[in-house]
Design an enzyme around this catalytic site. Structure first.
Site, PDB file in Angstrom:
ATOM      1  N   ARG A 176      17.364   5.626  34.961  1.00 15.25           N
ATOM      2  CA  ARG A 176      17.896   4.338  34.523  1.00 15.25           C
ATOM      3  C   ARG A 176      17.360   3.156  35.319  1.00 15.25           C
ATOM      4  NH1 ARG A 176      24.237   3.193  34.179  1.00 15.25           N
ATOM      5  NH2 ARG A 176      24.216   5.198  33.120  1.00 15.25           N
ATOM      6  N   HIS A 197      17.674   6.408  23.303  1.00 13.89           N
ATOM      7  CA  HIS A 197      18.438   5.862  24.420  1.00 13.89           C
ATOM      8  C   HIS A 197      19.903   5.682  24.017  1.00 13.89           C
ATOM      9  CE1 HIS A 197      18.225   3.971  28.382  1.00 13.89           C
ATOM     10  NE2 HIS A 197      19.017   2.995  27.957  1.00 13.89           N
ATOM     11  N   TYR A 227      19.313 -12.418  15.026  1.00 14.21           N
ATOM     12  CA  TYR A 227      18.578 -13.659  14.744  1.00 14.21           C
ATOM     13  C   TYR A 227      17.126 -13.608  15.200  1.00 14.21           C
ATOM     14  CZ  TYR A 227      23.306 -15.480  14.137  1.00 14.21           C
ATOM     15  OH  TYR A 227      24.590 -15.683  13.732  1.00 14.21           O
TER      16      TYR A 227
END
Length: 817
Positions: free
Chosen positions: A31, A77, A121
């Site tokens: 990670r 993931h 967006y």
């Protein structure tokens, strides 16, 4: 199995230790820390691989970010969408990464710390340079492992055709490990890799001849080459990074500071806010306005200065007190051989070169296998065309495709692969030109096979391939260095006048430790009356000084407090001051005995201390200039039962007079007391008998006026003498008698002073009555008299404490002393 058998009976510490160990291993490896080979953390690697698999590359149109995030979460993931999207956004922020790996349409945040638009967006695709990270992945260059649900495979590491870890750097925190690797210039890093390939034992100095140091995307200036070298040698090091600022002339005598580059990872909005707060809080003088004029043309912060302001001093103050200058700490930790390691530059380059050797070897092996397979088929096709008629006849006589393949394998000796290619051959391929092209292709393949085999059999050729690949990358993607590197870290010197509004103020200090700074206006409005002071407390000092001055406040326990006048709170004349314990800790029974204002510590002045047990100490004033003011500092080293009675500033040419309670006075020159260090104890000032102690010590410069000495005894007697009554002696003598010794109720001196015309003495008695006397109104007495009574001690109590009334003093006048 019974219900109880399902559960293990284990100690809690073992279970927690084991589970936390597993969790730590996971976050360290999977990670938070980057892999030394491709410089990517798992989430970054998965984003780039998912976009590559979806063909969301630089040569295709942009695609909604949410679609990519969904693919990454669904396939590789299994974490929150926000963490994936944030990682993806960071890869696109050109103020965070030196070479952006993702291109984004829409709001992807800002250097002011604004959040990006939601992923529904924005649109994204891989950047051109990202294709170099993943190039040749289909050639079996890296290992693949099953994803979290075993449905598809994902790469363990990317081929990484350029050293991404050094180029883009990395930052992360995990359990027990953190990493901080700065970004570098692509061309410089590639030159360093090539240098390392050519000479594996190359030194850090040699590497730094091509790779100068970090190259931050935000530019700025790095100071401290030694810090860079140490980091490259050990993995840890410290440098100073400052923004780029220039001073521009405005009309007449005004200037402005323009900042167009800020340090790496500094939030611009917070920086501008902090600068403006310093202006508003008057922590720095001379700033008229702070403006953020950043627009699409680039970053620009303007600090407009007041008329005749010290631009260099203000800029240095901003470097020191804002994030316009920061300290960057290298901590080059990355995953190497599945383990987190602190890596030197050499170790990083070695790991990258080792990875490239493996990638090129595996890619070459893959190409060689494919070339040999194609060569084998070409061999079959060329042979087939040479016996075309028989071959066609055999195929026509066959029952089906499978039978045809079987017969041509048996009759003409073709292999399975060749037979498959022959039966799939289209009729137009049987022309003469195609025979020629097949022969040409076969010859080219033969050459290619030879070339590939030579790469695999010769390491220097393999390294040449790596170098040529890197050189072409450098040619395609190199750009100019943005960060300037300076050899030394500049020491920031700041004029006090820059930080402090120069203003004359009134400072009052009381014996019990109340201290305040008052504006002259507030004092005038009260006509100097109505001073707020606690009962049984009295003023030690009332001085008009400047906010740029310092105040040394001495206590009876041999300590002193270093006070910056400008840091004292501005309190009205009618209000009680701030207690000294709000600034530093002092003992409950510790009293203030003197407050000495200082404008310049570099003068040839001395501090002279007198103690109750008959010690005197003289030290240079400059020793008392403190750098840290957080606690009371040692002024003089005292024995347990000793106290400081008085402190004076002298110019080195003063006379000293010491008085004891039993009525002895000793006069000598201060040169008799050799200067000693700040923490020293001093020397014997006067010879004392049993139960005798020093009441006070005074200093004087002007002997022409024949100064007046005044003493008060516990029985209420006051006596004024002239200095010429005494003979000048030397240190540590017994001194001269100042009182006539009485058999019954002898007089004992409680207060002793050197007085001028305006001086007033005050005292309190054991019964609490307070009195004021004007010593120069007393008649002059000789040494052997006991003076005249000013109170009746039987009625009003014996005198227990005497002090000089503090009067308003303009300490430095208009001159700089």
């Amino acid at each position: 199995m019974s219900q109880t058998e399902k559960y293990l009976d284990l100690p809690l510490e073992d279970v927690i230790g084991d589970r936390f160990g597993r969790y730590s291993k996971y976050i360290i490896q999977d990670r938070a820390l980057p892999d030394v080979r491709d410089g990517l953390k798992p989430v970054q690697r998965r984003i780039i691989y998912a976009m590559h698999e979806e063909r969301n590359t630089f040569d295709k149109p942009f695609r909604k970010s949410a679609k990519t995030v969904g693919t990454v979460i669904g396939n590789y993931h299994p974490h929150g969408d926000s963490s994936v999207y944030e990682a993806m956004v960071r890869l696109s922020q050109d103020w965070k990464v030196r070479n952006a790996l993702v291109e984004m349409h829409g709001n992807n945040g800002s250097v002011d710390g604004d959040p990006p638009a939601a992923m529904r967006y924005t649109e994204a695709r891989l950047s051109s340079i990202s294709s170099e990270l993943i190039r040749d992945i289909e050639k079996e260059t890296v290992d693949f492992i099953p994803n979290f649900d075993d449905t598809i495979n994902e790469p363990v590491v990317l081929p990484a055709k350029f050293p991404s870890l050094l180029v883009n750097g990395s930052t992360g925190i995990s359990a027990g490990y953190a990493t901080e690797i700065p970004p570098h210039n692509l061309a410089e890093v590639i030159d360093a890799v090539i240098k390392k390939i050519d000479n594996p034992s190359v030194t850090i100095d040699e590497l730094m001849s091509v790779m100068k140091g970090p190259d931050f995307p935000t530019g700025g200036t790095i100071q401290g080459v030694d810090g860079i070298k140490q980091a490259y040698e050990t993995g840890k090091g410290k440098i100073v990074v400052r923004g780029r600022a220039v001073v521009e002339k405005l009309r007449s005598t005004r200037e402005q500071i323009v900042i167009d580059e800020i340090p790496f990872e500094v939030n611009k909005a917070n920086l501008v806010k902090r600068m403006d707060e310093l202006r508003i809080d008057r922590k720095v003088e001379g700033i008229a306005e702070v403006r953020d004029e950043t627009d699409r043309t680039g970053l620009r912060i303007v600090i407009e200065l007041k008329k005749d302001a010290d631009s260099t001093g203000i800029l240095n103050f901003l470097y020191k007190n804002t994030d316009l200058q920061i300290t960057y700490n290298f901590n080059m930790v990355a995953i190497k051989d599945k383990t987190p390691k602190l890596l030197s530059l050499s170790a990083m380059l070695e790991a990258y070169i080792g990875h490239q050797k493996e990638v090129i070897t595996r890619a070459t092996t893959f190409d060689l296998r494919k070339a040999k397979e194609r060569s084998h088929i070409l061999e079959g096709l060329i042979k087939a065309i040479s016996i075309l008629d028989e071959l066609i006849a055999t195929i026509r006589a066959s029952k089906d495709k499978q039978n045809a393949k079987q017969r041509i394998k048996q009759e003409y000796g073709f292999t399975e692969e060749q037979a498959e290619a022959i039966v799939n051959l289209q009729l137009y391929r049987l022309t003469n030109t195609d025979i020629t092209s097949l022969q040409k292709e076969a010859a080219e393949l033969e050459q290619k096979i030879e070339e590939l085999e030579s790469i695999l059999n010769n390491e220097s050729k393999l390294l040449t391939v790596i170098k040529n690949d890197l050189k072409s990358l450098k040619k395609k993607y190199q750009d100019k260095r943005r960060t300037i590197i300076e050899q030394e870290i500049e020491e920031l010197k700041i004029n006090l006048e820059v930080m402090i509004a120069s203003e004359d103020v009134l400072v009052s200090v009381t014996r019990d430790g109340y201290i305040k700074r008052t504006s002259l206006r507030s004092y005038s409005a009260s006509n100097g009356e109505d001073l707020a002071i606690k009962e049984n407390d009295h003023l030690i000092a009332l001085q008009e000084i400047n906010t740029t001055d310092k105040l040394l406040v001495f206590t009876n326990k041999g300590r002193y407090i270093f006070v910056n006048v400008h840091q004292l709170p501005d309190i009205r004349w009618k209000d009680l001051g701030q207690h000294i314990t709000n600034m530093v800790a002092i003992d409950k029974d510790e009293k203030i005995i003197k407050a000495i204002p200082i404008r310049d510590f570099n003068t040839e002045n001395y501090l002279v201390f007198f103690t109750k047990n008959g010690m005197v100490k003289r030290s240079e004033l400059k020793l008392y200039e403190a750098q840290r003011y957080s606690k009371a500092l040692v002024a003089v080293n005292l024995k347990k039962d000793d106290y400081v009675q008085n402190v004076h500033v002298t110019d080195g040419h003063s006379d000293i007079f010491i008085a004891t309670n039993k009525g002895y006075g000793l006069w000598y020159h201060e040169s008799e007391v050799s200067p000693v260090g700040q923490r020293a104890a001093g020397v014997k000032a006067i010879q004392l008998k049993d139960e005798e102690f020093v009441v006070n010590g005074v200093v004087f410069d002007d002997l022409t006026n024949n100064p007046s000495l005044v003493l008060l005894t516990q029985r209420g007697a006051c006596k004024r003498m002239k200095l010429n009554e005494f003979e000048k002696s030397s240190r540590a003598k017994r001194g001269s008698v100042m009182l006539r010794e009485l058999k019954r109720k002898p007089h004992r001196i409680v207060g002793f002073s050197l007085v001028n015309e305006q001086d007033t003495l005050q005292f309190v008695t054991t019964l609490g009555s307070a009195h004021t006397i004007y010593p120069l109104e007393l008649t002059k007495s000789d040494r052997y008299s006991n003076g005249s009574y000013v109170i009746d001690s039987d009625e009003q109590g014996e005198i227990k404490e005497v002090w000089e009334q503090a009067v308003y003093t303009k300490v430095f006048g208009n001159e700089d002393s």
